[in-house]
Write an enzyme that holds these catalytic residues in place. Structure first.
Site, PDB file in Angstrom:
ATOM      1  N   GLY A   1      31.174  42.955  47.165  1.00  0.00           N
ATOM      2  CA  GLY A   1      31.895  43.466  48.108  1.00  0.00           C
ATOM      3  C   GLY A   1      31.066  44.580  48.964  1.00  0.00           C
TER       4      GLY A   1
ATOM      5  N   ARG B   1      17.829  51.446  54.200  1.00  0.00           N
ATOM      6  CA  ARG B   1      17.148  52.232  54.985  1.00  0.00           C
ATOM      7  C   ARG B   1      16.186  53.011  54.110  1.00  0.00           C
ATOM      8  NH1 ARG B   1      17.413  57.366  56.785  1.00  0.00           N
ATOM      9  NH2 ARG B   1      16.394  58.211  58.705  1.00  0.00           N
TER      10      ARG B   1
ATOM     11  N   ARG C   1      29.055  36.604  47.137  1.00  0.00           N
ATOM     12  CA  ARG C   1      29.140  36.409  45.703  1.00  0.00           C
ATOM     13  C   ARG C   1      28.436  35.101  45.256  1.00  0.00           C
ATOM     14  NH1 ARG C   1      32.545  41.050  44.856  1.00  0.00           N
ATOM     15  NH2 ARG C   1      34.314  41.266  46.270  1.00  0.00           N
TER      16      ARG C   1
ATOM     17  N   ASP D   1      29.358  45.770  39.353  1.00  0.00           N
ATOM     18  CA  ASP D   1      28.956  45.400  38.181  1.00  0.00           C
ATOM     19  C   ASP D   1      28.635  43.871  38.214  1.00  0.00           C
ATOM     20  OD1 ASP D   1      31.499  44.561  38.172  1.00  0.00           O
ATOM     21  OD2 ASP D   1      31.928  45.431  36.052  1.00  0.00           O
ATOM     22  N   GLY D   2      29.264  43.095  39.010  1.00  0.00           N
ATOM     23  CA  GLY D   2      28.876  41.627  38.986  1.00  0.00           C
ATOM     24  C   GLY D   2      27.367  41.534  39.270  1.00  0.00           C
TER      25      GLY D   2
ATOM     26  N   THR E   1      30.009  50.292  45.753  1.00  0.00           N
ATOM     27  CA  THR E   1      31.464  49.848  45.704  1.00  0.00           C
ATOM     28  C   THR E   1      32.246  50.737  45.987  1.00  0.00           C
ATOM     29  OG1 THR E   1      32.956  48.798  44.224  1.00  0.00           O
ATOM     30  CG2 THR E   1      31.261  49.954  43.036  1.00  0.00           C
TER      31      THR E   1
ATOM     32  N   ASP F   1      35.237  50.745  44.620  1.00  0.00           N
ATOM     33  CA  ASP F   1      35.873  51.053  43.527  1.00  0.00           C
ATOM     34  C   ASP F   1      35.828  52.104  42.822  1.00  0.00           C
ATOM     35  OD1 ASP F   1      37.125  48.634  44.633  1.00  0.00           O
ATOM     36  OD2 ASP F   1      35.899  47.378  43.236  1.00  0.00           O
TER      37      ASP F   1
ATOM     38  N   ASP G   1      34.174  52.252  39.819  1.00  0.00           N
ATOM     39  CA  ASP G   1      34.401  51.792  38.595  1.00  0.00           C
ATOM     40  C   ASP G   1      32.868  51.319  37.863  1.00  0.00           C
ATOM     41  OD1 ASP G   1      33.651  49.394  39.988  1.00  0.00           O
ATOM     42  OD2 ASP G   1      35.236  48.101  39.146  1.00  0.00           O
TER      43      ASP G   1
ATOM     44  N   ARG H   1      61.727  58.487  54.072  1.00  0.00           N
ATOM     45  CA  ARG H   1      61.700  57.111  53.477  1.00  0.00           C
ATOM     46  C   ARG H   1      60.963  57.191  52.318  1.00  0.00           C
ATOM     47  NH1 ARG H   1      61.029  53.151  58.263  1.00  0.00           N
ATOM     48  NH2 ARG H   1      63.397  52.497  58.474  1.00  0.00           N
TER      49      ARG H   1
ATOM     50  N   MET I   1      43.097  49.474  47.330  1.00  0.00           N
ATOM     51  CA  MET I   1      42.196  48.407  46.532  1.00  0.00           C
ATOM     52  C   MET I   1      41.559  49.272  45.036  1.00  0.00           C
ATOM     53  SD  MET I   1      39.832  46.485  48.978  1.00  0.00           S
ATOM     54  CE  MET I   1      40.344  44.870  49.742  1.00  0.00           C
TER      55      MET I   1
ATOM     56  N   ARG J   1      40.221  46.987  42.376  1.00  0.00           N
ATOM     57  CA  ARG J   1      40.053  45.889  41.423  1.00  0.00           C
ATOM     58  C   ARG J   1      40.958  46.390  40.177  1.00  0.00           C
ATOM     59  NH1 ARG J   1      34.522  43.518  39.502  1.00  0.00           N
ATOM     60  NH2 ARG J   1      34.069  45.481  39.180  1.00  0.00           N
TER      61      ARG J   1
ATOM     62  N   ALA K   1      50.187  62.777  47.803  1.00  0.00           N
ATOM     63  CA  ALA K   1      51.343  61.899  47.069  1.00  0.00           C
ATOM     64  C   ALA K   1      51.964  62.279  46.214  1.00  0.00           C
ATOM     65  CB  ALA K   1      50.612  60.417  46.981  1.00  0.00           C
TER      66      ALA K   1
HETATM   67  O1  F6P Z   1      34.974  45.555  44.729  1.00  0.00           O
HETATM   68  C1  F6P Z   1      35.585  45.681  46.039  1.00  0.00           C
HETATM   69  C2  F6P Z   1      36.594  45.082  46.190  1.00  0.00           C
HETATM   70  O2  F6P Z   1      36.920  45.396  47.682  1.00  0.00           O
HETATM   71  C3  F6P Z   1      37.926  45.390  45.501  1.00  0.00           C
HETATM   72  O3  F6P Z   1      38.566  46.637  45.562  1.00  0.00           O
HETATM   73  C4  F6P Z   1      38.681  44.269  45.563  1.00  0.00           C
HETATM   74  O4  F6P Z   1      39.802  44.126  44.413  1.00  0.00           O
HETATM   75  C5  F6P Z   1      37.736  43.183  45.767  1.00  0.00           C
HETATM   76  O5  F6P Z   1      36.465  43.810  46.130  1.00  0.00           O
HETATM   77  C6  F6P Z   1      38.164  41.935  46.761  1.00  0.00           C
HETATM   78  O6  F6P Z   1      37.340  41.043  46.614  1.00  0.00           O
HETATM   79  P1  F6P Z   1      36.991  39.810  48.013  1.00  0.00           P
HETATM   80  O7  F6P Z   1      36.186  40.622  49.050  1.00  0.00           O
HETATM   81  O8  F6P Z   1      36.369  38.880  47.220  1.00  0.00           O
HETATM   82  O9  F6P Z   1      38.229  39.535  48.609  1.00  0.00           O
END
Ligand code: F6P
Length: 321
Positions: free
Chosen positions: A14, A24, A75, A106-107, A128, A130, A132, A165, A172, A174, A189
């Protein structure tokens, strides 16, 4: 140690804001050290196809503040096969490339590790939204994604309070709750629901009864996508507690836009550090920012070691509620 005259850089998985600043930085650090730099298009797909572009000074001019990645990203399933990886190494050798910088999550680092094990010098940069990845406090793009979500939530808050409300905002991340927790603290929040700390709908309803029903003009729940879809949580809150929550899924807007200054500086530091690492013989490692200091750690740590949410941030959600 092999002579390192030409370095390649790719972005994979992603996209995240700040990737261009990292590209750069890799290219400019090569130039500074009188080395050549090439970009690989579409991540590992382009590596297999030998799709390389020259990254000279002009090619990386004017991109530092642009979101996305000029090298595109993908990917790649082909790269998961031994044939795909062998072809990628052959293409790099054919093009005279001596080392590779992989920017991704990580992928992407699984692929980087495989190349290292095949004897091809490879260094990773964590990119990323995330956050993570073990081995770094922050990944490139995380800070921008938090701020993008925050901008959207400030608008939602106006509506939430005008109508008194209950809102569920899905972010996002993951399978991890880093983005949700940071966004929840930054936006003030009331609740952050993250995969690392399961919260039953029954308990959430109890908490809501104590807060929303009694004294709130509005209530915001930040939900990490890894827990459940926001629409499912809305239905469950309705069924269990009779709550009429509104749902907003922030989705891909969190991945786009110009990087914050934090991400640009982080990407520039990491890009330079990774390149200099390759030049002194580092391989099979990723760059991390730990306590504001850049360090190298084994690529495998990125996915094999658990990265914990900050207990301090978790407790702040309760304290500020
Ligand atoms: O890893 C980044 C991310 O945006 C995650 O937060 C999300 O779950 C995933 O990629 C979405 O992946 P894709 O771009 O393959 O829909």
């Amino acid at each position: 140690m092999a002579n390192m005259n030409k370095i390649a850089v790719l972005t994979s998985g992603g996209d995240s804001p700040g990737m261009n600043a990292a590209i750069r930085a890799v290219a400019r650090t090569c130039m500074f050290n009188d080395k050549e730099c090439v970009g690989v298009m579409r991540g590992y797909e382009g590596l297999i196809d030998g799709d390389f572009v020259t990254l000279d000074r002009a090619a990386v001019g004017g991109i530092i503040h642009r979101g996305g990645t000029i090298l595109r990203t993908a990917r790649s399933d082909r790269f998961k096969t031994p044939e795909g990886r062998e072809q990628a190494v052959a293409k790099m050798r054919e093009a005279g490339i001596d080392g590779l910088v992989v920017i991704g999550g990580d992928g992407s680092f699984h692929g980087a590790k495989a190349l290292h094990e095949m004897g091809f010098p490879t260094v990773g940069i964590p990119g990323t939204i995330d956050n993570d990845i073990t081995g770094t406090d922050e990944t490139i793009g995380f800070d921008t994604a938090v701020n993008t979500a925050l901008q959207a939530i400030m608008k939602l808050r106006d509506t939430a309070s005008s109508h008194e409300r209950l809102f569920i905002v899905e972010v996002m991340g993951r399978n991890a709750g880093f983005l949700a927790l940071e966004v929840a603290v930054a936006s003030g929040a009331e609740y952050a629901v993250v995969p690392e700390l399961p919260l039953s709908i029954g308990n959430l309803c109890k908490l809501l009864r104590n807060s929303h029903d009694e004294h709130r003009s509005h209530t915001l729940i930040i939900l990490a996508e890894g827990v459940m879809p926001a629409s499912e949580m809305r239905d469950k809150l309705q069924d269990t507690g009779g709550y009429d929550a509104r749902v907003t899924v922030l989705g891909y807007i969190q991945r786009g836009g110009a990087p914050t200054s934090f991400d640009v500086v982080l990407a520039t530091r990491m890009g330079a550090f990774a390149t200099e690492g390759l030049l002194i013989g580092k391989s099979g490692v990723m760059v991390g920012n730990i306590n504001h200091k850049l360090v190298f750690s084994d690529l495998e740590r990125a996915w094999s070691e658990h990265k914990s949410l900050s207990p301090e941030l978790l407790s702040l959600i309760n304290k500020m509620n």
